[in-house]
Design an enzyme around this catalytic site. Structure first.
Site, PDB file in Angstrom:
ATOM      1  N   GLY A  40      -3.379  -0.284   1.925  1.00 36.34           N
ATOM      2  CA  GLY A  40      -3.654  -1.335   2.913  1.00 36.34           C
ATOM      3  C   GLY A  40      -2.952  -1.205   4.247  1.00 36.34           C
ATOM      4  O   GLY A  40      -3.419  -1.746   5.249  1.00 36.34           O
ATOM      5  N   ASP A  99       0.567  -4.186   4.489  1.00 34.99           N
ATOM      6  CA  ASP A  99      -0.423  -5.006   5.198  1.00 34.99           C
ATOM      7  C   ASP A  99      -0.100  -6.488   5.090  1.00 34.99           C
ATOM      8  O   ASP A  99      -0.078  -7.204   6.091  1.00 34.99           O
ATOM      9  CB  ASP A  99      -1.843  -4.704   4.676  1.00 34.99           C
ATOM     10  CG  ASP A  99      -1.967  -4.790   3.151  1.00 34.99           C
ATOM     11  OD1 ASP A  99      -0.960  -5.045   2.468  1.00 34.99           O
ATOM     12  OD2 ASP A  99      -3.086  -4.583   2.643  1.00 34.99           O
ATOM     13  N   ASP A 102       2.400 -11.384   0.060  1.00 35.29           N
ATOM     14  CA  ASP A 102       1.721 -12.507  -0.575  1.00 35.29           C
ATOM     15  C   ASP A 102       2.736 -13.114  -1.568  1.00 35.29           C
ATOM     16  O   ASP A 102       3.590 -13.887  -1.155  1.00 35.29           O
ATOM     17  CB  ASP A 102       0.473 -11.927  -1.252  1.00 35.29           C
ATOM     18  CG  ASP A 102      -0.467 -12.961  -1.833  1.00 35.29           C
ATOM     19  OD1 ASP A 102      -0.471 -14.092  -1.363  1.00 35.29           O
ATOM     20  OD2 ASP A 102      -1.217 -12.624  -2.773  1.00 35.29           O
ATOM     21  N   THR A 103       2.707 -12.728  -2.836  1.00 37.57           N
ATOM     22  CA  THR A 103       3.759 -13.187  -3.757  1.00 37.57           C
ATOM     23  C   THR A 103       5.099 -12.530  -3.405  1.00 37.57           C
ATOM     24  O   THR A 103       6.156 -13.041  -3.754  1.00 37.57           O
ATOM     25  CB  THR A 103       3.437 -12.815  -5.213  1.00 37.57           C
ATOM     26  OG1 THR A 103       3.412 -11.395  -5.341  1.00 37.57           O
ATOM     27  CG2 THR A 103       2.106 -13.401  -5.642  1.00 37.57           C
ATOM     28  N   GLY A 104       5.047 -11.359  -2.750  1.00 34.38           N
ATOM     29  CA  GLY A 104       6.262 -10.609  -2.438  1.00 34.38           C
ATOM     30  C   GLY A 104       6.657  -9.628  -3.538  1.00 34.38           C
ATOM     31  O   GLY A 104       7.612  -8.878  -3.383  1.00 34.38           O
ATOM     32  N   ASN A 105       5.918  -9.619  -4.642  1.00 33.04           N
ATOM     33  CA  ASN A 105       6.286  -8.736  -5.762  1.00 33.04           C
ATOM     34  C   ASN A 105       6.189  -7.257  -5.388  1.00 33.04           C
ATOM     35  O   ASN A 105       7.044  -6.459  -5.773  1.00 33.04           O
ATOM     36  CB  ASN A 105       5.412  -9.022  -6.986  1.00 33.04           C
ATOM     37  CG  ASN A 105       5.727 -10.371  -7.610  1.00 33.04           C
ATOM     38  OD1 ASN A 105       6.872 -10.794  -7.644  1.00 33.04           O
ATOM     39  ND2 ASN A 105       4.703 -11.075  -8.081  1.00 33.04           N
ATOM     40  N   LEU A 107       6.414  -5.755  -2.349  1.00 33.87           N
ATOM     41  CA  LEU A 107       7.437  -5.337  -1.394  1.00 33.87           C
ATOM     42  C   LEU A 107       8.818  -5.329  -2.044  1.00 33.87           C
ATOM     43  O   LEU A 107       9.617  -4.415  -1.805  1.00 33.87           O
ATOM     44  CB  LEU A 107       7.413  -6.284  -0.185  1.00 33.87           C
ATOM     45  CG  LEU A 107       7.733  -5.676   1.165  1.00 33.87           C
ATOM     46  CD1 LEU A 107       6.877  -4.450   1.457  1.00 33.87           C
ATOM     47  CD2 LEU A 107       7.560  -6.713   2.266  1.00 33.87           C
ATOM     48  N   ASP A 158      -8.641  -4.405   2.262  1.00 34.83           N
ATOM     49  CA  ASP A 158      -9.928  -4.374   1.553  1.00 34.83           C
ATOM     50  C   ASP A 158     -10.152  -5.575   0.650  1.00 34.83           C
ATOM     51  O   ASP A 158      -9.225  -6.292   0.287  1.00 34.83           O
ATOM     52  CB  ASP A 158      -9.994  -3.131   0.663  1.00 34.83           C
ATOM     53  CG  ASP A 158      -9.119  -3.278  -0.585  1.00 34.83           C
ATOM     54  OD1 ASP A 158      -7.930  -3.610  -0.435  1.00 34.83           O
ATOM     55  OD2 ASP A 158      -9.637  -3.105  -1.710  1.00 34.83           O
ATOM     56  N   ARG A 164     -12.309  -2.162   4.796  1.00 37.68           N
ATOM     57  CA  ARG A 164     -11.102  -1.587   5.389  1.00 37.68           C
ATOM     58  C   ARG A 164     -11.331  -1.119   6.826  1.00 37.68           C
ATOM     59  O   ARG A 164     -10.410  -1.093   7.635  1.00 37.68           O
ATOM     60  CB  ARG A 164     -10.624  -0.364   4.580  1.00 37.68           C
ATOM     61  CG  ARG A 164      -9.978  -0.687   3.269  1.00 37.68           C
ATOM     62  CD  ARG A 164      -9.233   0.541   2.744  1.00 37.68           C
ATOM     63  NE  ARG A 164      -9.028   0.488   1.312  1.00 37.68           N
ATOM     64  CZ  ARG A 164      -8.038  -0.163   0.705  1.00 37.68           C
ATOM     65  NH1 ARG A 164      -7.145  -0.822   1.416  1.00 37.68           N
ATOM     66  NH2 ARG A 164      -7.915  -0.152  -0.603  1.00 37.68           N
TER      67      ARG A 164
HETATM   68  P1  IMP Z   1       2.105  -9.281  -3.276  1.00 33.98           P
HETATM   69  O1  IMP Z   1       2.718  -8.278  -4.192  1.00 33.98           O
HETATM   70  O2  IMP Z   1       1.551 -10.478  -4.021  1.00 33.98           O
HETATM   71  O3  IMP Z   1       2.977  -9.679  -2.112  1.00 33.98           O
HETATM   72  O4  IMP Z   1       0.784  -8.640  -2.755  1.00 33.98           O
HETATM   73  C1  IMP Z   1       0.724  -7.804  -1.709  1.00 33.98           C
HETATM   74  C2  IMP Z   1      -0.525  -6.968  -1.809  1.00 33.98           C
HETATM   75  O5  IMP Z   1      -1.642  -7.714  -2.342  1.00 33.98           O
HETATM   76  C3  IMP Z   1      -0.931  -6.539  -0.423  1.00 33.98           C
HETATM   77  O6  IMP Z   1      -0.317  -5.319  -0.107  1.00 33.98           O
HETATM   78  C4  IMP Z   1      -2.412  -6.415  -0.567  1.00 33.98           C
HETATM   79  O7  IMP Z   1      -2.721  -5.121  -1.056  1.00 33.98           O
HETATM   80  C5  IMP Z   1      -2.800  -7.419  -1.615  1.00 33.98           C
HETATM   81  N1  IMP Z   1      -3.282  -8.667  -0.983  1.00 33.98           N
HETATM   82  C6  IMP Z   1      -2.652  -9.852  -0.908  1.00 33.98           C
HETATM   83  N2  IMP Z   1      -3.382 -10.752  -0.229  1.00 33.98           N
HETATM   84  C7  IMP Z   1      -4.508 -10.098   0.148  1.00 33.98           C
HETATM   85  C8  IMP Z   1      -5.659 -10.498   0.908  1.00 33.98           C
HETATM   86  O8  IMP Z   1      -5.802 -11.629   1.412  1.00 33.98           O
HETATM   87  N3  IMP Z   1      -6.601  -9.538   1.091  1.00 33.98           N
HETATM   88  C9  IMP Z   1      -6.494  -8.274   0.575  1.00 33.98           C
HETATM   89  N4  IMP Z   1      -5.436  -7.864  -0.108  1.00 33.98           N
HETATM   90  C10 IMP Z   1      -4.441  -8.765  -0.336  1.00 33.98           C
HETATM   91 MG    MG Z   2      -1.295  -3.491  -0.712  1.00 31.16          MG
END
Ligand code: IMP
Ligand code: MG
Length: 177
Positions: A40, A99, A102-105, A107, A158, A164
């Site tokens: 992403g 990109d 979201d949850t931060g998991n 990163l 995506d 994308r």
């Molecule tokens: P986290 O681990 O929940 O922070 O998720 C982060 C990853 O989830 C990002 O790098 C994206 O690949 C995917 N993601 C989270 N939200 C979206 C969205 O709105 N559209 C597309 N991909 C997302």
């Molecule tokens: Mg991602």
């Protein structure tokens, strides 16, 4: 059928990326390796490293690929490293670029991986932040835009591998036939 409602134009993104590069240059001392989280981040990273260069900071570029399983709109929280490990000298500052946080998991998993391998100085940067969805205890150092909890596509991001290549950021909306 679905359509994409634009939320940030290509011009708005470019302006924010330039401003982010200035913020990063003001905070980084020493040599920088930018690590993009695939897939992403690839468009954002390509623009960001060139904006950093224009702002006076050259960087090395590496990638790592994480998977949180499948093509679902909601990540499961189970993050794994797939593919190779990024090549970073311990004395360089790392800027982890994704990109979206979201949850931060994702990163926080990537930060822990790098810390475990000996990287001393790690900063994080995401184009988008959905603060309302945070689960992991992570604060992102540089954020392009904070957005509400909507599913975003475009500019490298995506939905099930579609969208994308859109030059702008938008929200997928379902349209009744
Ligand atoms: P986290 O681990 O929940 O922070 O998720 C982060 C990853 O989830 C990002 O790098 C994206 O690949 C995917 N993601 C989270 N939200 C979206 C969205 O709105 N559209 C597309 N991909 C997302
Ligand atoms: Mg991602």
């Amino acid at each position: 059928m679905s359509t994409v409602r634009e939320i940030y134009s290509a011009e708005q993104i470019a302006g924010r990326v330039d401003a982010l590069a200035d913020e990063i240059v003001a905070r980084v001392s020493g040599s920088l390796t930018v690590i993009g989280v695939l897939k992403g981040s690839f468009v954002f990273l390509a623009d960001l490293v060139r904006a950093l260069e224009r702002a006076g900071l050259s960087s090395h570029v590496e990638f790592l690929r994480l998977s949180s399983y499948g093509n679902k709109q909601k990540a499961s929280g189970d993050v794994v490293l797939i593919g190779g490990y990024p090549d970073v000298d311990d004395d360089r500052t790392v800027l982890l670029v994704d990109d979206i946080v979201d949850t931060g998991n994702s990163l926080s998993y990537a930060v822990k991986l790098l810390q475990a391998s000996g990287t001393q100085q790690i900063m994080t940067c995401t184009l988008l932040d959905k603060p309302s969805r945070r689960e992991a205890d992570i604060e992102v150092d540089f954020v392009g835009f904070a957005i509400p909890d909507e599913f975003v596509v475009g500019y490298g991001i995506d939905y099930a591998e579609d969208y994308r290549s859109l030059p702008y950021l938008g929200v997928v909306e379902s349209v009744e036939d």
